[in-house]
Design an enzyme around this catalytic site. Structure first.
Site, mmCIF file in Angstrom:
data_model
loop_
_atom_site.group_PDB
_atom_site.id
_atom_site.type_symbol
_atom_site.label_atom_id
_atom_site.label_comp_id
_atom_site.label_asym_id
_atom_site.label_seq_id
_atom_site.Cartn_x
_atom_site.Cartn_y
_atom_site.Cartn_z
ATOM 1 N N ILE A 144 5.326 -5.993 -21.760
ATOM 2 C CA ILE A 144 4.780 -4.680 -22.123
ATOM 3 C C ILE A 144 5.821 -3.799 -22.824
ATOM 4 O O ILE A 144 5.464 -2.781 -23.411
ATOM 5 C CB ILE A 144 4.194 -3.936 -20.907
ATOM 6 C CG1 ILE A 144 5.260 -3.675 -19.833
ATOM 7 C CG2 ILE A 144 3.001 -4.690 -20.346
ATOM 8 C CD1 ILE A 144 4.787 -2.725 -18.735
ATOM 9 N N THR A 199 1.928 3.558 -6.375
ATOM 10 C CA THR A 199 2.192 3.211 -4.979
ATOM 11 C C THR A 199 2.447 4.459 -4.153
ATOM 12 O O THR A 199 2.930 5.473 -4.675
ATOM 13 C CB THR A 199 3.420 2.278 -4.889
ATOM 14 O OG1 THR A 199 3.818 2.127 -3.521
ATOM 15 C CG2 THR A 199 4.599 2.847 -5.662
ATOM 16 N N GLU A 203 4.753 4.740 -2.185
ATOM 17 C CA GLU A 203 6.207 4.864 -2.002
ATOM 18 C C GLU A 203 6.805 5.984 -2.852
ATOM 19 O O GLU A 203 7.922 6.427 -2.590
ATOM 20 C CB GLU A 203 6.891 3.530 -2.315
ATOM 21 C CG GLU A 203 6.541 2.443 -1.316
ATOM 22 C CD GLU A 203 7.341 1.168 -1.534
ATOM 23 O OE1 GLU A 203 8.574 1.247 -1.669
ATOM 24 O OE2 GLU A 203 6.719 0.088 -1.566
ATOM 25 N N ALA A 254 11.467 5.083 -7.409
ATOM 26 C CA ALA A 254 11.857 6.071 -8.416
ATOM 27 C C ALA A 254 11.319 5.686 -9.794
ATOM 28 O O ALA A 254 10.881 6.551 -10.569
ATOM 29 C CB ALA A 254 13.380 6.201 -8.461
ATOM 30 N N LYS A 256 8.605 3.909 -10.362
ATOM 31 C CA LYS A 256 7.151 4.109 -10.344
ATOM 32 C C LYS A 256 6.798 5.592 -10.423
ATOM 33 O O LYS A 256 5.845 5.979 -11.103
ATOM 34 C CB LYS A 256 6.544 3.479 -9.089
ATOM 35 C CG LYS A 256 6.563 1.965 -9.061
ATOM 36 C CD LYS A 256 5.734 1.345 -10.169
ATOM 37 C CE LYS A 256 4.248 1.508 -9.935
ATOM 38 N NZ LYS A 256 3.448 0.818 -10.993
ATOM 39 N N VAL A 296 13.339 -9.795 10.587
ATOM 40 C CA VAL A 296 12.733 -8.475 10.755
ATOM 41 C C VAL A 296 13.816 -7.423 10.566
ATOM 42 O O VAL A 296 14.838 -7.428 11.264
ATOM 43 C CB VAL A 296 12.078 -8.339 12.154
ATOM 44 C CG1 VAL A 296 11.558 -6.925 12.366
ATOM 45 C CG2 VAL A 296 10.960 -9.361 12.314
#
Length: 349
Positions: free
Chosen positions: A61, A140, A142, A167, A169, A221
């Site tokens: 893109i 998102t 976030e 940041a 996004k 985790v």
């Protein structure tokens, strides 16, 4: 026939969205543009590659000429932009690729759409666009940063991203908004919570834990595992995007959530229990830098204004997801082994 450009359509959410659209809307032609990075996998679209109203094009893109050629050749009237580097851990290691793809790539798409959609592209004061065109930016939750133990993300909150990924996004969202405010471009932005479901790249939490459980490997985790996320089945996300595409008010932002707040350790233990494994597989590892503690989406705007609501409960969604990965171990193996990337190098490079 309306021609929709779906960018990043070989990825997890993008490929599910293409399947959804081809099933629900036979009147559309889907042009899928994907550069086929590590997370883009054409196996996600196996079975529809030869559909008459579907076309795949390998392209970046950020490649302005290629995107321009695609708009010219296919008379694109709608853009749904999924294309993004999206893994937080990778963004910490390689922030530059996230900034160039997620920000500059979005700007290239916006510029090209403006050129082809404006009634008078040579008049900088013209804010009239051809009927029916729309640019839909897939973002998102976030971008909002982290929450405390209470509260939820709403569309009017300030953007406070904490990782290079979020940041980038947030920056893309602001550029999309600016093209609406400055140039009058018809746009929508959607911000979703954590997705799960079929075809998700196996470095993400749920498929990683399922695959490691199947192979009796350690289940890493982060920290204490008490990070909270709102989980959204990818099919519900696709139906929400479809709803915004057809009903979204010009210039509006819509949060999309599944109403399923769960801690990471809850999810890991659910997968262990479902697969009949031992919790001794759990291995707590050092937390990653800038790890947001809690996300939660308030989706009342899209539910009240556009009439959308999630269809899946978390329990039925997880049951279906685990079964899909159990039944598609070859798909996982091809990714983990890198076989699919070698195929792309042979076929498309």
């Amino acid at each position: 026939m309306k021609n929709i450009l779906v960018t990043g359509g070989a990825g997890f959410i993008g490929s599910n969205f293409i399947r959804h659209m081809l099933e629900k809307h036979q009147e559309y032609k889907i042009i899928n543009v994907d550069v086929l990075t590590y997370a883009g996998n054409l196996e996600n679209l196996k079975g529809i590659a030869n559909e008459q109203n579907y076309k795949f094009i390998k392209a970046d893109i950020r490649d302005r000429k290629k995107i321009d050629d695609i708009f010219t050749t296919y008379n694109i009237t709608t853009v749904v932009n999924f294309a993004a580097e999206s893994h937080v851990d990778r963004s910490i290691e390689e922030p530059e690729v996230f900034l160039t793809t997620n920000i500059i790539g979005t700007q290239v798409l916006l510029d090209t759409a403006k050129k082809y959609w404006k009634v008078n592209p040579d008049d900088k004061y013209c804010k009239q666009y051809k009927p029916g065109v729309k640019f839909l930016q897939i973002s998102t939750d976030e971008v909002y940063g982290a929450l405390g133990s209470t509260g939820m993300f709403v569309e009017a909150m300030p953007l406070l991203p904490n990782s290079p990924y979020s940041a980038s996004k947030a920056s893309a969202d602001l550029i999309v908004r600016a093209y609406h405010e400055t140039y009058g471009m018809p746009v929508n932005i959607t911000r979703c919570s954590n997705n799960y479901g079929p075809y998700q790249f196996p470095e993400k939490l749920i498929p990683l834990m399922i695959n490691n459980c199947i192979n009796n490997k350690d289940l890493p985790v982060y920290g204490d595992g008490m990070q909270v996320r709102d989980w959204l089945h990818v099919s519900d996300h696709c139906s929400a995007i479809d709803t915004v595409l057809h009903k979204g008010a010009d210039g509006e932002i819509y949060n999309i959530g599944g109403n399923n707040e769960k801690t990471n350790i809850e999810i890991v233990k659910l997968i262990i229990k479902t697969l009949g494994k031992s919790e001794e597989l759990i291995k707590y590892v050092k937390d990653r830098p800038g790890h947001d503690r809690r996300y939660a989406i308030d989706n009342s705007k899209i539910t009240s204004q556009l009439g959308w609501a999630p269809a899946y409960t978390f329990e039925e969604g997880m049951k279906e997801t685990i079964e899909w990965y159990l039944n598609n171990t070859d798909w996982i193996y091809n990714i983990v082994s890198g076989d699919y990337q070698m195929y792309y190098m042979k076929m498309y490079d």
